[in-house]
Scaffold this motif. Structure first.
Motif, PDB file in Angstrom:
ATOM      1  N   LEU A  11       1.022  -3.420  -2.938  1.00 22.92           N
ATOM      2  CA  LEU A  11       0.316  -2.867  -2.798  1.00 22.92           C
ATOM      3  C   LEU A  11       0.073  -1.418  -1.685  1.00 22.92           C
ATOM      4  O   LEU A  11       1.596  -1.556  -0.851  1.00 22.92           O
ATOM      5  CB  LEU A  11      -0.632  -3.410  -0.936  1.00 22.92           C
ATOM      6  CG  LEU A  11      -1.889  -4.633  -1.812  1.00 22.92           C
ATOM      7  CD1 LEU A  11      -0.817  -6.169  -1.773  1.00 22.92           C
ATOM      8  CD2 LEU A  11      -3.470  -4.802  -1.142  1.00 22.92           C
ATOM      9  N   VAL A  35      -2.870  -2.175  -6.789  1.00 21.44           N
ATOM     10  CA  VAL A  35      -4.161  -2.832  -6.139  1.00 21.44           C
ATOM     11  C   VAL A  35      -3.918  -0.395  -5.246  1.00 21.44           C
ATOM     12  O   VAL A  35      -2.888  -0.476  -4.710  1.00 21.44           O
ATOM     13  CB  VAL A  35      -4.488  -2.953  -4.144  1.00 21.44           C
ATOM     14  CG1 VAL A  35      -4.969  -2.845  -4.186  1.00 21.44           C
ATOM     15  CG2 VAL A  35      -4.351  -4.870  -4.716  1.00 21.44           C
ATOM     16  N   ALA A  55      -7.055  -2.030   0.776  1.00 20.17           N
ATOM     17  CA  ALA A  55      -5.734  -2.236   1.213  1.00 20.17           C
ATOM     18  C   ALA A  55      -6.345  -3.143   2.674  1.00 20.17           C
ATOM     19  O   ALA A  55      -5.839  -4.174   2.914  1.00 20.17           O
ATOM     20  CB  ALA A  55      -4.976  -1.431   0.905  1.00 20.17           C
ATOM     21  N   TYR A  61      -9.886  -7.538  -4.016  1.00 20.47           N
ATOM     22  CA  TYR A  61      -9.356  -7.537  -4.375  1.00 20.47           C
ATOM     23  C   TYR A  61      -8.517  -8.480  -4.669  1.00 20.47           C
ATOM     24  O   TYR A  61      -7.518  -9.072  -5.674  1.00 20.47           O
ATOM     25  CB  TYR A  61      -7.672  -6.409  -4.288  1.00 20.47           C
ATOM     26  CG  TYR A  61      -6.872  -6.246  -2.885  1.00 20.47           C
ATOM     27  CD1 TYR A  61      -6.167  -8.068  -3.749  1.00 20.47           C
ATOM     28  CD2 TYR A  61      -6.743  -5.220  -2.333  1.00 20.47           C
ATOM     29  CE1 TYR A  61      -5.592  -7.609  -1.475  1.00 20.47           C
ATOM     30  CE2 TYR A  61      -6.339  -6.042  -0.558  1.00 20.47           C
ATOM     31  CZ  TYR A  61      -5.887  -7.103  -0.217  1.00 20.47           C
ATOM     32  OH  TYR A  61      -5.092  -7.269   0.601  1.00 20.47           O
ATOM     33  N   HIS A  73       3.942  -5.888  -0.386  1.00 15.32           N
ATOM     34  CA  HIS A  73       3.667  -5.044   0.362  1.00 15.32           C
ATOM     35  C   HIS A  73       3.693  -3.513   0.959  1.00 15.32           C
ATOM     36  O   HIS A  73       4.736  -3.447   2.358  1.00 15.32           O
ATOM     37  CB  HIS A  73       3.320  -5.492   1.936  1.00 15.32           C
ATOM     38  CG  HIS A  73       1.433  -5.059   3.292  1.00 15.32           C
ATOM     39  ND1 HIS A  73       0.561  -5.001   2.527  1.00 15.32           N
ATOM     40  CD2 HIS A  73       2.026  -4.479   3.802  1.00 15.32           C
ATOM     41  CE1 HIS A  73      -0.079  -4.280   3.851  1.00 15.32           C
ATOM     42  NE2 HIS A  73       0.692  -4.146   4.250  1.00 15.32           N
ATOM     43  N   VAL A  75       1.890  -0.842   2.042  1.00 20.57           N
ATOM     44  CA  VAL A  75       0.921   0.353   2.759  1.00 20.57           C
ATOM     45  C   VAL A  75       1.111   0.199   5.135  1.00 20.57           C
ATOM     46  O   VAL A  75       2.045  -0.685   5.536  1.00 20.57           O
ATOM     47  CB  VAL A  75      -0.558  -0.883   3.514  1.00 20.57           C
ATOM     48  CG1 VAL A  75      -1.592   0.183   3.738  1.00 20.57           C
ATOM     49  CG2 VAL A  75      -0.913  -1.213   1.490  1.00 20.57           C
ATOM     50  N   SER A  95      -3.906  -4.756   7.059  1.00 18.25           N
ATOM     51  CA  SER A  95      -3.626  -4.206   6.243  1.00 18.25           C
ATOM     52  C   SER A  95      -2.752  -5.755   5.666  1.00 18.25           C
ATOM     53  O   SER A  95      -3.296  -6.470   5.122  1.00 18.25           O
ATOM     54  CB  SER A  95      -3.354  -2.500   4.764  1.00 18.25           C
ATOM     55  OG  SER A  95      -1.706  -2.933   5.840  1.00 18.25           O
ATOM     56  N   SER A  99      -3.670  -8.662   3.050  1.00 17.71           N
ATOM     57  CA  SER A  99      -2.733  -9.261   2.216  1.00 17.71           C
ATOM     58  C   SER A  99      -1.838 -10.272   2.169  1.00 17.71           C
ATOM     59  O   SER A  99      -2.045 -11.369   1.056  1.00 17.71           O
ATOM     60  CB  SER A  99      -2.037  -8.211   1.639  1.00 17.71           C
ATOM     61  OG  SER A  99      -0.435  -7.567   3.043  1.00 17.71           O
TER      62      SER A  99
END
Length: 219
Positions: A11, A35, A55, A61, A73, A75, A95, A99
């Motif tokens: 992500l 993603v 996200a 997703y 991760h 983001v 986010s 996730s």
């Protein structure tokens, strides 16, 4: 791909760390999907699979994450600054929570997160949110690697090079050496190497990688 090829879901794959990390993971033989928001898929490196999603909403997703895969991760708010405190909560924290929820639902085998070195005398709102993110990961029960760089040097992020002489001085003074090392500058190449090493090695429980270890990650 063979059954022993590790599957990785990223992500933030179109960003500052995401794209070079995906390129390295693909070179190293991993099967990688990312993603990406609708319209940004073309910014992913060739060879990377695509999950079109948001996200900030794991429902877009969650069903595409393979059981046992590694979820990375990346983001976050671009160019963090003290006046972006609200974005840290509405983007970075939300986010991450999404996730983590997706990883738990899918049965991810490993979760990788880039936090920030702390304690530090500046960027308190950013550090506070990253600390909350770390806590969410710990509470999730997922096996995870948490990396804690301070500032990552690279394209568009070179200005701290002017501080390198001061870092050398502070690292040489016993009273300030610990803080200077913890809050040291990390070249993007070494950050990517540290992330790739985390993906390759996995984790049992929670593993924390501090700045000094990240800076030691050569090619």
């Amino acid at each position: 791909m063979g059954e022993h090829v590790k599957q990785v879901v990223v992500l933030g794959g179109t960003g500052y760390l995401g794209r070079p990390l995906i390129e390295k993971l693909l070179r190293d033989g991993f099967q990688v999907v990312a993603v990406a928001r609708p319209g940004s898929e073309a910014r992913l490196p060739p060879g990377c699979g695509v999950i079109t999603g948001n996200a900030l909403d794991f429902r877009t997703y969650r069903d595409r994450i393979p059981s046992g895969s590694t979820l990375v991760h990346l983001v976050g708010t671009p160019h963090p600054a003290p006046w972006k405190a609200q974005e840290f909560r509405s983007v970075d924290l939300v986010s991450l929570e999404q996730s983590v929820a997706a990883g738990k639902r899918a049965g991810a085998g490993h979760f990788v997160f880039v936090s920030v070195a702390h304690p530090a005398p500046v960027m308190r709102a950013f550090i506070e949110v990253r600390g909350e993110c770390e806590q969410r990961i710990r509470e999730s029960g997922l096996n995870a690697t948490i990396l804690r760089p301070w500032y990552i040097l690279g394209p568009g992020h070179y200005w701290p090079y002017i501080l390198l002489p001061f870092y050398k001085v502070f690292e040489a003074i016993p009273a300030t050496r610990g803080s200077a090392v913890r809050l040291g500058l990390v070249p993007r190449r070494r950050m990517v190497n540290a992330l790739a090493a985390a993906v390759a090695s996995g984790a049992s429980g929670i593993r924390v990688v501090e700045t000094a270890e990240i800076r030691a990650c050569e090619d």
